[in-house]
Write a protein that holds these residues in place. Sequence first.
Motif, PDB file in Angstrom:
ATOM      1  N   ALA A  87      -9.634 -40.279  -5.466  1.00 17.60           N
ATOM      2  CA  ALA A  87      -9.494 -41.468  -6.208  1.00 17.60           C
ATOM      3  C   ALA A  87      -7.825 -41.486  -7.026  1.00 17.60           C
ATOM      4  O   ALA A  87      -7.339 -42.353  -7.113  1.00 17.60           O
ATOM      5  CB  ALA A  87     -10.528 -41.499  -7.390  1.00 17.60           C
ATOM      6  N   ASP A  88      -7.693 -40.205  -7.483  1.00 19.33           N
ATOM      7  CA  ASP A  88      -6.450 -39.869  -8.004  1.00 19.33           C
ATOM      8  C   ASP A  88      -5.414 -40.340  -7.242  1.00 19.33           C
ATOM      9  O   ASP A  88      -4.076 -40.795  -7.594  1.00 19.33           O
ATOM     10  CB  ASP A  88      -6.414 -38.627  -8.627  1.00 19.33           C
ATOM     11  CG  ASP A  88      -7.026 -38.342  -9.980  1.00 19.33           C
ATOM     12  OD1 ASP A  88      -7.497 -39.465 -10.419  1.00 19.33           O
ATOM     13  OD2 ASP A  88      -7.351 -37.313 -10.405  1.00 19.33           O
ATOM     14  N   VAL A  89      -5.356 -40.034  -5.864  1.00 22.82           N
ATOM     15  CA  VAL A  89      -4.408 -40.019  -4.959  1.00 22.82           C
ATOM     16  C   VAL A  89      -3.969 -41.449  -4.640  1.00 22.82           C
ATOM     17  O   VAL A  89      -2.856 -41.901  -4.648  1.00 22.82           O
ATOM     18  CB  VAL A  89      -4.507 -39.083  -3.589  1.00 22.82           C
ATOM     19  CG1 VAL A  89      -3.427 -39.636  -2.547  1.00 22.82           C
ATOM     20  CG2 VAL A  89      -4.390 -37.731  -3.938  1.00 22.82           C
ATOM     21  N   LEU A  90      -5.253 -42.296  -4.677  1.00 24.15           N
ATOM     22  CA  LEU A  90      -5.057 -43.816  -4.622  1.00 24.15           C
ATOM     23  C   LEU A  90      -3.980 -44.120  -5.594  1.00 24.15           C
ATOM     24  O   LEU A  90      -3.247 -45.037  -5.568  1.00 24.15           O
ATOM     25  CB  LEU A  90      -6.214 -44.453  -4.633  1.00 24.15           C
ATOM     26  CG  LEU A  90      -7.362 -44.125  -3.282  1.00 24.15           C
ATOM     27  CD1 LEU A  90      -8.574 -44.768  -3.683  1.00 24.15           C
ATOM     28  CD2 LEU A  90      -6.528 -44.578  -1.986  1.00 24.15           C
ATOM     29  N   LEU A 126      -3.364 -39.751   3.745  1.00 26.44           N
ATOM     30  CA  LEU A 126      -3.602 -40.427   5.011  1.00 26.44           C
ATOM     31  C   LEU A 126      -4.140 -41.650   4.600  1.00 26.44           C
ATOM     32  O   LEU A 126      -4.107 -43.089   4.767  1.00 26.44           O
ATOM     33  CB  LEU A 126      -4.101 -39.891   6.038  1.00 26.44           C
ATOM     34  CG  LEU A 126      -3.244 -38.533   6.471  1.00 26.44           C
ATOM     35  CD1 LEU A 126      -3.793 -38.224   7.879  1.00 26.44           C
ATOM     36  CD2 LEU A 126      -1.687 -38.941   6.853  1.00 26.44           C
ATOM     37  N   TYR A 127      -5.304 -41.335   3.660  1.00 28.28           N
ATOM     38  CA  TYR A 127      -6.138 -42.658   3.335  1.00 28.28           C
ATOM     39  C   TYR A 127      -5.549 -43.586   2.457  1.00 28.28           C
ATOM     40  O   TYR A 127      -5.533 -44.708   2.583  1.00 28.28           O
ATOM     41  CB  TYR A 127      -7.377 -41.997   2.548  1.00 28.28           C
ATOM     42  CG  TYR A 127      -8.428 -43.116   2.380  1.00 28.28           C
ATOM     43  CD1 TYR A 127      -9.125 -44.123   3.220  1.00 28.28           C
ATOM     44  CD2 TYR A 127      -8.930 -43.390   0.820  1.00 28.28           C
ATOM     45  CE1 TYR A 127      -9.969 -44.962   2.870  1.00 28.28           C
ATOM     46  CE2 TYR A 127      -9.678 -44.220   0.459  1.00 28.28           C
ATOM     47  CZ  TYR A 127     -10.273 -45.103   1.640  1.00 28.28           C
ATOM     48  OH  TYR A 127     -11.021 -46.053   1.087  1.00 28.28           O
ATOM     49  N   ALA A 128      -4.649 -42.922   1.545  1.00 25.72           N
ATOM     50  CA  ALA A 128      -4.019 -43.796   0.329  1.00 25.72           C
ATOM     51  C   ALA A 128      -3.075 -44.583   1.206  1.00 25.72           C
ATOM     52  O   ALA A 128      -2.768 -45.881   0.751  1.00 25.72           O
ATOM     53  CB  ALA A 128      -3.448 -42.704  -0.469  1.00 25.72           C
ATOM     54  N   MET A 129      -2.209 -43.818   2.115  1.00 27.17           N
ATOM     55  CA  MET A 129      -1.215 -44.724   2.629  1.00 27.17           C
ATOM     56  C   MET A 129      -1.733 -46.007   3.495  1.00 27.17           C
ATOM     57  O   MET A 129      -1.103 -46.941   3.355  1.00 27.17           O
ATOM     58  CB  MET A 129      -0.550 -43.845   3.750  1.00 27.17           C
ATOM     59  CG  MET A 129       0.395 -42.860   3.041  1.00 27.17           C
ATOM     60  SD  MET A 129       1.446 -42.241   4.322  1.00 27.17           S
ATOM     61  CE  MET A 129       0.299 -41.192   5.268  1.00 27.17           C
ATOM     62  N   GLY A 134      -0.254 -50.061   3.323  1.00 22.95           N
ATOM     63  CA  GLY A 134      -0.155 -50.669   4.425  1.00 22.95           C
ATOM     64  C   GLY A 134       0.726 -50.063   5.533  1.00 22.95           C
ATOM     65  O   GLY A 134       1.504 -50.441   6.271  1.00 22.95           O
ATOM     66  N   ALA A 135       0.600 -48.803   5.553  1.00 18.93           N
ATOM     67  CA  ALA A 135       1.563 -47.901   6.386  1.00 18.93           C
ATOM     68  C   ALA A 135       1.305 -48.053   7.755  1.00 18.93           C
ATOM     69  O   ALA A 135       0.102 -48.188   8.249  1.00 18.93           O
ATOM     70  CB  ALA A 135       1.484 -46.220   5.934  1.00 18.93           C
ATOM     71  N   ARG A 136       2.142 -48.102   8.446  1.00 19.85           N
ATOM     72  CA  ARG A 136       1.986 -47.901   9.918  1.00 19.85           C
ATOM     73  C   ARG A 136       2.546 -46.623  10.612  1.00 19.85           C
ATOM     74  O   ARG A 136       3.555 -46.165  10.391  1.00 19.85           O
ATOM     75  CB  ARG A 136       2.697 -49.309  10.792  1.00 19.85           C
ATOM     76  CG  ARG A 136       4.297 -49.196  10.761  1.00 19.85           C
ATOM     77  CD  ARG A 136       4.741 -50.298  11.601  1.00 19.85           C
ATOM     78  NE  ARG A 136       6.222 -50.207  11.707  1.00 19.85           N
ATOM     79  CZ  ARG A 136       6.656 -49.387  12.752  1.00 19.85           C
ATOM     80  NH1 ARG A 136       6.054 -48.846  13.969  1.00 19.85           N
ATOM     81  NH2 ARG A 136       8.089 -49.516  13.181  1.00 19.85           N
TER      82      ARG A 136
END
Length: 312
Positions: A87-90, A126-129, A134-136
């Motif tokens: 949650a903090d990384v988001l 990876l989840y936050a990106m 919207g990382a690709r």
Amino acid sequence: MFEIRRYQPQDRQLWDFYVRKSKNATFLFFRDYMDYHNDRFCDHSLLFYVRRRLYAIMPAHEVGTWFCTHRGLTYGGLLMDDAVTTADVLVLFEELNDYLRSQGFNRVLYRAIPWVYHRLPSEEDLYAMFWKCGARLQQRMSGTVISLGEHMPWRKDHRRRLRQAQANGIRVERDGSLETFWPMLNDNLMRKFNAQSVHTLDEILMLKSRFPQNIIQYNAYMGNELVGGITFYIMGHVLHGQYSGTNDEGKQCGAMEAIYEQVMYHDFVDMRYLDFGTSNEDGGRLLNEGLIAHKEGYSGRTICYDTYEWTL
């Protein structure tokens, strides 16, 4: 929530302390390693604070309006300790994007740390990106790793060359001479790939002097003649083959097999993984099938070295 500060030289001690306790860092992120080529990269590493406590760090540099983590290293990204939460990384990535926009950046290039190097699971970034940026996937390289605890058998041709090495009296020297090996390495790279090693001899000698427990050279000799060598990086529970090279005689007499047999079954039996590195060209779009087959012959199997990008 986060106070984001750009790294300054006076932060070195604090930075290195955090690297030591991180759950996903290797010695590549100590400033004595990162800064050896700081004349080639404009550093823009970041420190993330929560209520004056250092929460996470990010090795990075800038190229014009691009924020990169990190093109001068094999991998990079957010370094986290055991207390970091998803949650903090988001929130961190949302606020990172705001910070980068305020600094005039318009694109991010993010090299993730492959999971085999994690001391604990560490893919919160990876989840936050995916969600917040919207990382690709911009680039995917095929790395080859041996799970040493599985004791999978070598392919028949490697076993045959190991027997040849033993019959020919190939002698393996631990902590051998880099000065002797480097000309052979560069000659090998020039003949095969029309390239030179990323590190010059002076640079690798300097880095070894700074990290004598992490950089080790293995040389193979037939009599007194050097016939092959491998430069290993020791990264926690991973043994990484940074450079390898052999002459024609060493290839025929099993110099590489003699070295790998020594490190895998004698000197580093407690290691979890041996990483051979990648086998790609053109940003992962071309697989060197001969090279990866050679690595798979030692029982190596594939992991991915991924690079992501997103616009701000």
